[in-house]
Design an enzyme around this catalytic site. Sequence first.
Site, mmCIF file in Angstrom:
data_model
loop_
_atom_site.group_PDB
_atom_site.id
_atom_site.type_symbol
_atom_site.label_atom_id
_atom_site.label_comp_id
_atom_site.label_asym_id
_atom_site.label_seq_id
_atom_site.Cartn_x
_atom_site.Cartn_y
_atom_site.Cartn_z
ATOM 1 N N GLU A 64 39.031 34.516 43.955
ATOM 2 C CA GLU A 64 39.274 35.753 43.436
ATOM 3 C C GLU A 64 40.933 35.758 43.411
ATOM 4 O O GLU A 64 41.542 34.954 44.303
ATOM 5 C CB GLU A 64 38.818 37.039 44.351
ATOM 6 C CG GLU A 64 37.237 37.049 44.413
ATOM 7 C CD GLU A 64 36.398 37.319 43.037
ATOM 8 O OE1 GLU A 64 36.767 37.323 42.001
ATOM 9 O OE2 GLU A 64 35.338 37.859 43.174
ATOM 10 N N ASN A 93 38.358 38.338 35.783
ATOM 11 C CA ASN A 93 39.336 38.624 36.307
ATOM 12 C C ASN A 93 40.298 37.162 36.813
ATOM 13 O O ASN A 93 41.238 37.200 37.629
ATOM 14 C CB ASN A 93 39.355 39.159 37.684
ATOM 15 C CG ASN A 93 38.148 38.346 38.792
ATOM 16 O OD1 ASN A 93 38.089 37.196 38.379
ATOM 17 N ND2 ASN A 93 38.174 38.812 39.831
ATOM 18 N N ASP A 123 29.592 27.121 44.552
ATOM 19 C CA ASP A 123 29.699 28.224 45.551
ATOM 20 C C ASP A 123 28.089 28.774 45.627
ATOM 21 O O ASP A 123 27.262 28.353 44.991
ATOM 22 C CB ASP A 123 30.531 29.203 44.845
ATOM 23 C CG ASP A 123 30.324 29.341 43.475
ATOM 24 O OD1 ASP A 123 29.340 29.251 42.778
ATOM 25 O OD2 ASP A 123 31.343 30.033 42.718
ATOM 26 N N HIS A 165 38.886 34.476 38.078
ATOM 27 C CA HIS A 165 38.745 33.796 38.989
ATOM 28 C C HIS A 165 37.838 32.420 38.704
ATOM 29 O O HIS A 165 37.305 32.357 37.727
ATOM 30 C CB HIS A 165 37.677 34.397 40.076
ATOM 31 C CG HIS A 165 36.168 34.682 39.637
ATOM 32 N ND1 HIS A 165 35.379 35.737 40.095
ATOM 33 C CD2 HIS A 165 35.558 34.045 38.823
ATOM 34 C CE1 HIS A 165 34.273 35.748 39.464
ATOM 35 N NE2 HIS A 165 34.131 34.665 38.781
HETATM 36 C C1 F6R Z 1 29.663 30.161 39.211
HETATM 37 C C2 F6R Z 1 31.101 30.504 39.503
HETATM 38 C C3 F6R Z 1 31.754 31.613 38.734
HETATM 39 C C4 F6R Z 1 31.365 31.738 37.255
HETATM 40 C C5 F6R Z 1 32.250 32.897 36.554
HETATM 41 C C6 F6R Z 1 31.738 33.279 35.277
HETATM 42 O O1 F6R Z 1 29.420 28.998 39.962
HETATM 43 O O2 F6R Z 1 31.856 29.787 40.326
HETATM 44 O O3 F6R Z 1 33.152 31.221 38.738
HETATM 45 O O4 F6R Z 1 31.442 30.687 36.447
HETATM 46 O O5 F6R Z 1 31.894 34.011 37.278
HETATM 47 O O6 F6R Z 1 30.244 33.427 35.242
HETATM 48 P P1 F6R Z 1 29.323 33.879 33.623
HETATM 49 O O7 F6R Z 1 29.227 32.397 33.423
HETATM 50 O O8 F6R Z 1 27.891 34.168 34.226
HETATM 51 O O9 F6R Z 1 30.105 34.475 32.924
#
Ligand code: F6R
Length: 244
Positions: free
Chosen positions: A143, A136, A67, A138
């Site tokens: 989401e 959550n 992303d 994701h």
């Molecule tokens: C990042 C992504 C997100 C993260 C998730 C956890 O490219 O796609 O899904 O993997 O938000 O983020 P952290 O590792 O910062 O807790």
Amino acid sequence: MNVIKVKNYDEMSEKATELIVNRINTLENPVLGLATGSTPEGLYQRTIKKFEQKEVSFKNVTTFNLDEYVGLDKDDSNSYYYFMNEKLFRHVDIAMDRVHVPNGVAQDLEKECMEHERAIEQAGGIDVQVLGIGGNGHIGFNEPGTSFSSRTHVVDLDESTIQANARFFNSIDDVPTQAVSMGIETIMNSKEILLLVSGEAKADAMAKLLNGEVSEDFPASILKQHENVTVIVDEAALTVAESK
Ligand code: F6R
């Protein structure tokens, strides 16, 4: 899902590095799907060390990031392109024309999404996709409520995601509200998935993943239907799951 329990973040990163280095060294033209965020930082640091020790080379590696924020340019220090370059790419021998991070400032974002999909297909699909998980549930920036049949798309970020990511920005008002993200089907099409989960902040999500149903309300739950998923999870992230 093959669930590997480890003590802490360092051990999670160590095991993840072993797996990724092994795949790069055994596949002829490895195609990696990569994630940003705090979770894979230890994996990237250790992978750089392995490169410096000549235990791995990125010469034949192609990468696709999950992303990118809409509205942030490559040179913006909060963009995911910038993150990947700082944390991994500029330290290893990867050919930058094999690096694919969606362009969050593309004039035509729909076209950009289609281009990401096309490039993945042209590379022969993703061999190993690295994932973190949101509190959550994701995966990527898909989401809760995102269709399981989604492909790379423009998404509106949840309020909880904006708040969680505000730690990297000067103010919460600077956090982009949209992103380009691989879809859930895009992720599920990967031949192998490596999900990394660390820390108490992920304990509720981990419990839902292990004990809950497969539902679009909890995007990561779909991973239970993939035949080659490894979850590396530390003790702190298991506190809720194991108290049930
Ligand atoms: C990042 C992504 C997100 C993260 C998730 C956890 O490219 O796609 O899904 O993997 O938000 O983020 P952290 O590792 O910062 O807790």
